[in-house]
Design a protein around this motif. Structure first.
Motif, short mmCIF file in Angstrom:
data_model
loop_
_atom_site.label_atom_id
_atom_site.label_comp_id
_atom_site.label_asym_id
_atom_site.label_seq_id
_atom_site.Cartn_x
_atom_site.Cartn_y
_atom_site.Cartn_z
N ASP A 123 0.82 -1.21 0.00
CA ASP A 123 0.00 0.00 0.00
C ASP A 123 0.85 1.26 0.00
O ASP A 123 0.49 2.26 -0.61
CB ASP A 123 -0.96 0.01 1.19
CG ASP A 123 -2.06 -1.03 1.04
OD1 ASP A 123 -2.38 -1.40 -0.11
OD2 ASP A 123 -2.61 -1.46 2.07
N LYS A 143 2.08 1.67 -3.57
CA LYS A 143 0.97 2.09 -4.43
C LYS A 143 0.66 3.57 -4.26
O LYS A 143 0.33 4.27 -5.21
CB LYS A 143 -0.28 1.26 -4.15
CG LYS A 143 -0.21 -0.12 -4.75
CD LYS A 143 -1.50 -0.88 -4.50
CE LYS A 143 -1.45 -2.24 -5.14
NZ LYS A 143 -2.67 -3.02 -4.90
N GLU A 144 0.78 4.08 -3.04
CA GLU A 144 0.52 5.49 -2.76
C GLU A 144 1.76 6.36 -2.99
O GLU A 144 1.73 7.55 -2.72
CB GLU A 144 0.02 5.66 -1.33
CG GLU A 144 -1.32 5.00 -1.06
CD GLU A 144 -2.46 5.66 -1.81
OE1 GLU A 144 -2.42 6.89 -2.01
OE2 GLU A 144 -3.40 4.94 -2.20
#
Length: 85
Positions: free
Chosen positions: A22, A25-26
């Motif tokens: 995550d 991804k960010e």
């Protein structure tokens, strides 16, 4: 992600690709430290499972320790926005 807005310095994550997924991804990862221990363990566990976005990192440091441990340090390459004049 809200975590960048909170006061403080660096965030240290220790674990595998699923943990960091995550954050990658960010686009919240600035540095990666990878430890490599050359021991065969069958098929093993992928460093980063499928589904990760492409990100550019430059290798900035590598060290070799006793018993074959190697550490690699990568820094995120970010393209700077060109300002319109």
């Amino acid at each position: 992600m809200e975590i960048r807005k909170k006061p403080g310095k660096n965030i240290w994550l220790m674990g595998g690709g699923i943990l960091i997924r995550d954050f990658l991804k960010e686009d919240l990862v600035d540095e990666l430290y990878l430890g490599v221990v050359p021991t065969l363990i069958g098929e093993g566990i992928p460093l980063f499972p499928s589904g990760f976005p492409q990100r550019e990192f430059d290798l900035v440091e590598n060290k070799t320790y006793s018993r074959g441990l190697i550490t690699l340090k990568y820094e995120r390459v970010r393209k700077k926005n060109k300002k319109a004049h």
